[in-house]
Write a protein that holds these residues in place. Structure first.
Motif, mmCIF file in Angstrom:
data_model
loop_
_atom_site.group_PDB
_atom_site.id
_atom_site.type_symbol
_atom_site.label_atom_id
_atom_site.label_comp_id
_atom_site.label_asym_id
_atom_site.label_seq_id
_atom_site.Cartn_x
_atom_site.Cartn_y
_atom_site.Cartn_z
ATOM 1 N N ILE A 45 -39.346 2.144 -15.669
ATOM 2 C CA ILE A 45 -40.661 2.650 -16.605
ATOM 3 C C ILE A 45 -40.141 3.514 -17.721
ATOM 4 C CG2 ILE A 45 -42.633 4.394 -16.190
ATOM 5 C CD1 ILE A 45 -42.813 3.380 -13.307
ATOM 6 N N ASP A 46 -40.821 3.294 -18.872
ATOM 7 C CA ASP A 46 -40.645 4.036 -19.952
ATOM 8 C C ASP A 46 -41.389 4.953 -20.251
ATOM 9 O OD1 ASP A 46 -38.360 2.225 -20.841
ATOM 10 O OD2 ASP A 46 -39.536 0.910 -21.766
ATOM 11 N N GLY A 47 -42.617 4.833 -19.566
ATOM 12 C CA GLY A 47 -43.833 5.872 -19.831
ATOM 13 C C GLY A 47 -43.824 6.886 -18.635
ATOM 14 N N PRO A 48 -45.202 7.514 -18.304
ATOM 15 C CA PRO A 48 -45.097 8.588 -17.317
ATOM 16 C C PRO A 48 -44.664 7.885 -15.885
ATOM 17 C CG PRO A 48 -47.212 7.814 -17.856
ATOM 18 C CD PRO A 48 -46.347 7.284 -18.816
ATOM 19 N N LYS A 49 -43.610 8.919 -15.284
ATOM 20 C CA LYS A 49 -43.263 8.509 -14.156
ATOM 21 C C LYS A 49 -43.854 9.152 -12.822
ATOM 22 C CE LYS A 49 -38.603 7.766 -15.855
ATOM 23 N NZ LYS A 49 -38.638 6.223 -15.847
ATOM 24 N N GLY A 50 -45.198 9.227 -12.974
ATOM 25 C CA GLY A 50 -45.938 9.581 -11.828
ATOM 26 C C GLY A 50 -46.084 8.400 -10.948
ATOM 27 N N VAL A 51 -46.318 8.570 -9.517
ATOM 28 C CA VAL A 51 -46.828 7.680 -8.724
ATOM 29 C C VAL A 51 -47.672 8.338 -7.609
ATOM 30 C CG1 VAL A 51 -45.722 6.381 -6.593
ATOM 31 C CG2 VAL A 51 -44.234 6.992 -8.527
ATOM 32 N N LEU A 52 -48.816 7.655 -7.670
ATOM 33 C CA LEU A 52 -49.832 7.998 -6.723
ATOM 34 C C LEU A 52 -49.959 7.163 -5.504
ATOM 35 C CD1 LEU A 52 -52.663 9.324 -6.431
ATOM 36 C CD2 LEU A 52 -53.801 7.402 -7.837
ATOM 37 N N PHE A 53 -49.961 7.951 -4.486
ATOM 38 C CA PHE A 53 -50.225 7.295 -3.198
ATOM 39 C C PHE A 53 -51.661 7.523 -2.598
ATOM 40 C CE2 PHE A 53 -45.722 8.302 -3.667
ATOM 41 C CZ PHE A 53 -45.078 7.287 -3.036
ATOM 42 N N LEU A 54 -52.125 6.348 -2.263
ATOM 43 C CA LEU A 54 -53.441 6.442 -1.539
ATOM 44 C C LEU A 54 -53.231 6.251 0.003
ATOM 45 C CD1 LEU A 54 -55.329 3.785 -3.884
ATOM 46 C CD2 LEU A 54 -55.106 6.390 -4.092
ATOM 47 N N CYS A 55 -53.467 7.217 0.788
ATOM 48 C CA CYS A 55 -53.311 7.120 2.273
ATOM 49 C C CYS A 55 -54.255 7.065 3.070
ATOM 50 C CB CYS A 55 -52.360 8.376 2.516
ATOM 51 S SG CYS A 55 -50.720 8.454 1.446
ATOM 52 N N GLY A 56 -54.440 6.396 4.034
ATOM 53 C CA GLY A 56 -55.163 6.145 5.014
ATOM 54 C C GLY A 56 -54.716 7.004 6.124
ATOM 55 N N ILE A 57 -55.448 7.280 7.152
ATOM 56 C CA ILE A 57 -54.914 8.450 8.339
ATOM 57 C C ILE A 57 -54.356 7.717 9.455
ATOM 58 C CG2 ILE A 57 -56.431 10.206 7.624
ATOM 59 C CD1 ILE A 57 -58.416 9.290 9.787
ATOM 60 N N GLY A 58 -53.984 6.429 9.358
ATOM 61 C CA GLY A 58 -53.136 5.833 10.297
ATOM 62 C C GLY A 58 -51.614 5.785 9.930
ATOM 63 N N LEU A 128 -54.554 9.744 -13.241
ATOM 64 C CA LEU A 128 -54.204 8.206 -13.514
ATOM 65 C C LEU A 128 -53.521 8.137 -14.733
ATOM 66 C CD1 LEU A 128 -57.367 6.413 -12.149
ATOM 67 C CD2 LEU A 128 -55.068 6.448 -11.247
ATOM 68 N N ARG A 129 -53.753 8.999 -15.778
ATOM 69 C CA ARG A 129 -53.035 9.055 -17.027
ATOM 70 C C ARG A 129 -51.596 9.260 -17.015
ATOM 71 N NH1 ARG A 129 -57.549 10.877 -19.430
ATOM 72 N NH2 ARG A 129 -56.970 13.257 -19.245
ATOM 73 N N ASP A 130 -51.246 9.879 -15.867
ATOM 74 C CA ASP A 130 -49.977 10.412 -15.520
ATOM 75 C C ASP A 130 -49.033 9.654 -14.683
ATOM 76 O OD1 ASP A 130 -50.388 12.783 -17.246
ATOM 77 O OD2 ASP A 130 -50.765 14.193 -15.782
ATOM 78 N N VAL A 131 -49.489 8.621 -14.110
ATOM 79 C CA VAL A 131 -48.911 7.782 -13.297
ATOM 80 C C VAL A 131 -48.782 6.300 -13.808
ATOM 81 C CG1 VAL A 131 -49.913 9.005 -11.143
ATOM 82 C CG2 VAL A 131 -51.081 6.918 -11.989
ATOM 83 N N SER A 132 -47.706 5.682 -13.496
ATOM 84 C CA SER A 132 -47.343 4.298 -13.603
ATOM 85 C C SER A 132 -47.459 3.475 -12.404
ATOM 86 C CB SER A 132 -46.045 4.016 -14.426
ATOM 87 O OG SER A 132 -46.246 4.861 -15.828
ATOM 88 N N LEU A 133 -47.419 3.913 -11.326
ATOM 89 C CA LEU A 133 -47.243 3.082 -9.984
ATOM 90 C C LEU A 133 -48.400 3.799 -9.152
ATOM 91 C CD1 LEU A 133 -43.826 2.951 -9.267
ATOM 92 C CD2 LEU A 133 -45.227 1.195 -10.309
ATOM 93 N N VAL A 134 -49.364 2.816 -8.637
ATOM 94 C CA VAL A 134 -50.297 3.108 -7.357
ATOM 95 C C VAL A 134 -49.976 2.531 -6.283
ATOM 96 C CG1 VAL A 134 -52.516 3.132 -6.662
ATOM 97 C CG2 VAL A 134 -52.340 3.849 -9.082
ATOM 98 N N VAL A 135 -49.664 3.535 -5.180
ATOM 99 C CA VAL A 135 -49.195 2.618 -3.950
ATOM 100 C C VAL A 135 -50.403 2.857 -2.747
ATOM 101 C CG1 VAL A 135 -47.624 2.788 -2.034
ATOM 102 C CG2 VAL A 135 -47.124 3.483 -4.470
ATOM 103 N N ASP A 136 -50.529 1.604 -2.461
ATOM 104 C CA ASP A 136 -51.868 1.355 -1.317
ATOM 105 C C ASP A 136 -51.396 1.523 0.143
ATOM 106 O OD1 ASP A 136 -53.738 0.711 0.359
ATOM 107 O OD2 ASP A 136 -53.096 -1.684 -0.243
ATOM 108 N N GLY A 137 -51.673 2.680 0.886
ATOM 109 C CA GLY A 137 -51.066 2.937 2.285
ATOM 110 C C GLY A 137 -52.665 3.047 3.070
ATOM 111 N N VAL A 138 -53.719 2.556 2.659
ATOM 112 C CA VAL A 138 -54.655 2.938 3.328
ATOM 113 C C VAL A 138 -55.018 2.247 4.676
ATOM 114 C CG1 VAL A 138 -57.615 3.133 2.984
ATOM 115 C CG2 VAL A 138 -55.841 3.231 0.967
ATOM 116 N N PHE A 139 -55.118 0.948 4.648
ATOM 117 C CA PHE A 139 -55.479 0.171 5.972
ATOM 118 C C PHE A 139 -54.079 -0.550 6.099
ATOM 119 C CE2 PHE A 139 -59.854 1.024 4.470
ATOM 120 C CZ PHE A 139 -60.253 1.763 5.660
ATOM 121 N N GLY A 140 -54.095 -0.941 7.478
ATOM 122 C CA GLY A 140 -52.882 -1.771 7.919
ATOM 123 C C GLY A 140 -53.402 -3.098 8.224
ATOM 124 N N THR A 141 -52.672 -3.821 9.158
ATOM 125 C CA THR A 141 -53.212 -5.191 9.423
ATOM 126 C C THR A 141 -54.448 -5.260 10.205
ATOM 127 O OG1 THR A 141 -51.557 -5.163 11.438
ATOM 128 C CG2 THR A 141 -50.710 -5.933 9.427
#
Length: 530
Positions: A45-58, A128-141
């Motif tokens: 990543i050359d831009g902002p190195k923020g990582v946003l985690f979207l978390c469910g509660i499982g 969102l302007r400060d992140v380059s990665l969004v990680v989805d950990g909301v729902f599982g299988t």
């Protein structure tokens, strides 16, 4: 490669817990697998190195929290965490990780409900302007049904955010949230990933459309414990063994240097009627191009001149009334271009009943004829099975609907289940053609082939496949392996044809490339010269 259904995921979890292993250790390892993938992206990543985690509660959200915590070891990275749900209602493992994250509030930014509400219940734009990665950990299988409205809105926001820059990436943990882990059905707003880090093994629904479009690149993440095959075999709730049919899992028996046309198998193709003479020719082409020793097209006397005018010199043409007795190393392919008149159907059914010493592949018009009397299939499989011969049916969804009396829409919602049930009931191998193609065996195993392309959706493509299956059944001891190799080779040849010819390639051009695929499979090795 073994695949898992959501039910089997639960069986694996319960088995590992029964061993007394700390489940928190498995979550730590899963989170570390996610962290390692994220680390690779961050380095580029050359831009902002923020990582946003979207978390469910499982536990899926717990895996995300582990990865967020591990990212604090990289001082240049700013992790952001959004919890979509009430943490107090979370799973025990989630709550354990949530407590640890709260001890790192100096290095992890927790996006609170108040911050979300002030921004219309979606992610604040300045984050969102400060992140380059969004990680989805909301729902599982275990997800099925529809996404909650707010979560769907957030996923749509992430999709728009991703579309504004090629350097931004969306990553899912285990399976994209909103994708059904069994069927591949999706909520319209399901998360769209550039990469999915699936844990332990891929989930079945990830190979089926439309879910497959949400997965992106698939990588396998470790949970710190090997795949427990024996635990699934011993469970009464296991369900089918489902495998991904890939090149690295295929091999064939090497052909003897002393092989000749008699030992390489004889494929008889019964079909051909006015207006559709090309079907048996294409089936014969598939058989020849996959190494059959001899290929004979068998048809009515009125069809022979037309078939001879279209056939290759390597193809023999015989009157069905004068066809020689089948030899002991043969397969009969019944149906390509066989016709659908009452007399045609009667003729095809008579041939099915006459085959006693040969493998049998039923395709196209043979399947339509059979749909009027499916009980005949049990008779055929019983008669041939006693002598070690296989019966293979190769329907597309429409033909399978005719065979089963089940509406296409219903089959589409559970193709594995219906194909498996049919294979067991009639003791046959079912090749349910489509994207993906499913092979259901009479003893419970299921194989899924995902290669191939939409430009293979043209008349005659299935005829070629039937010929390839017929040819390889004669060359392999194990029918299951022969069919898997045939389906893979046919699909891969279609991809090569697309590369070589572009859209609009023909079934003949696919057949011509079968040999190029087969030579890449272990066992197809040239004899070394002296």
């Amino acid at each position: 490669m073994r695949l898992l259904t959501p039910k089997q995921v639960n069986i694996v979890d319960q088995y590992i817990e029964s061993l007394g292993l700390p489940v928190s250790h498995l979550m730590e390892q899963a989170g570390r697998s996610v962290f390692e993938v994220l680390h690779t992206y961050i380095e580029e990543i050359d831009g902002p190195k923020g990582v946003l985690f979207l978390c469910g509660i499982g536990n899926n959200g717990g895996d995300a929290l582990v990865a967020a915590r591990l990212l604090t070891e990289m001082p240049e990275v700013t992790p952001y965490v959004v919890v979509l749900g009430n943490p107090k209602d979370g799973s025990p493992l989630f709550q354990q990780q949530w407590k640890m994250v709260h001890t790192l509030e100096d290095t992890i930014t927790i996006v609170t409900n108040e911050m979300m509400q002030s921004n219309g219940n979606v992610i604040p734009s300045h984050i969102l302007r400060d992140v380059s990665l969004v990680v989805d950990g909301v729902f599982g299988t275990g997800f099925h049904g529809e996404l909650p409205r707010q979560i769907g809105a957030i996923f749509e926001q992430c999709k728009e955010w991703r579309s504004n820059s090629e350097t931004r990436k969306c990553i899912s943990i285990d399976i994209p949230s909103g994708v059904n882990g069994l069927t591949g059905n999706v909520d319209v707003s399901s998360f769209r990933a550039d990469e999915t880090i699936t844990l332990l093994a891929p989930k079945v629904g990830m190979l089926f459309y439309p879910g497959r479009e949400r997965v992106g690149y698939m990588s396998i993440g470790s949970i710190g414990y090997p795949f427990p095959h024996h635990a699934l075999r011993e469970s009464v709730h296991n369900g089918p063994e489902i495998y991904w049919n890939k090149a690295d899992s295929l091999s064939v028996e090497a052909r003897s240097p002393l092989a000749h046309k008699g030992t390489n198998g004889h494929v008889y193709i019964l079909g051909g009627s006015p207006g559709i003479y090309g079907a048996p020719i294409l089936s014969a082409e598939g058989a020849l191009r996959s190494g059959a020793g001899k290929v004979t097209i068998v048809s009515g006397a009125d069809n022979l001149d037309a078939l001879r005018s279209l056939s290759r010199p390597e193809m023999m043409i015989r009157n069905c009334n004068d066809a020689e007795q089948l030899d002991g190393n043969s397969t009969v392919v019944i149906g390509p271009g066989g016709g659908r008149s009452n007399s045609d159907r009667k003729h095809l059914l008579q041939w099915m009943q006459s085959v006693t010493d040969s493998h049998m592949v039923l395709d196209a018009d043979g399947l339509i004829a059979l749909s009027n009397d499916v009980s005949l299939l049990k008779q055929c499989s019983y008669t041939l099975g006693k002598k070690g011969y296989a019966v293979v049916v190769t329907p597309h969804l429409g033909e399978f609907s005719a065979l089963t009396g089940i509406h296409i829409r219903e089959i589409y919602n559970d193709p594995i289940g219906y194909a498996q049930a049919f294979a067991k009931e009639y003791n046959v191998y079912v090749v349910l053609k489509g994207q993906p193609t499913i092979l259901a065996t009479p003893f419970g195993r299921v194989y899924i082939t995902t290669i191939g392309n939409p430009y293979m959706g043209t008349g005659g493509m299935g005829d070629v496949l039937a010929g390839v299956i017929g040819s390889l059944l004669n060359q392999e001891q194990d029918p299951m392996n022969a069919i898997n190799v045939a389906v893979y080779a046919h699909s891969c040849a279609g991809d090569i044809a697309l590369d070589d010819c572009g859209p609009g390639f023909t079934p003949t051009e696919v057949a011509q490339r079968i040999g190029r695929v087969l030579r890449t499979i272990d066992g197809y090795k040239p004899v070394l010269p002296l």
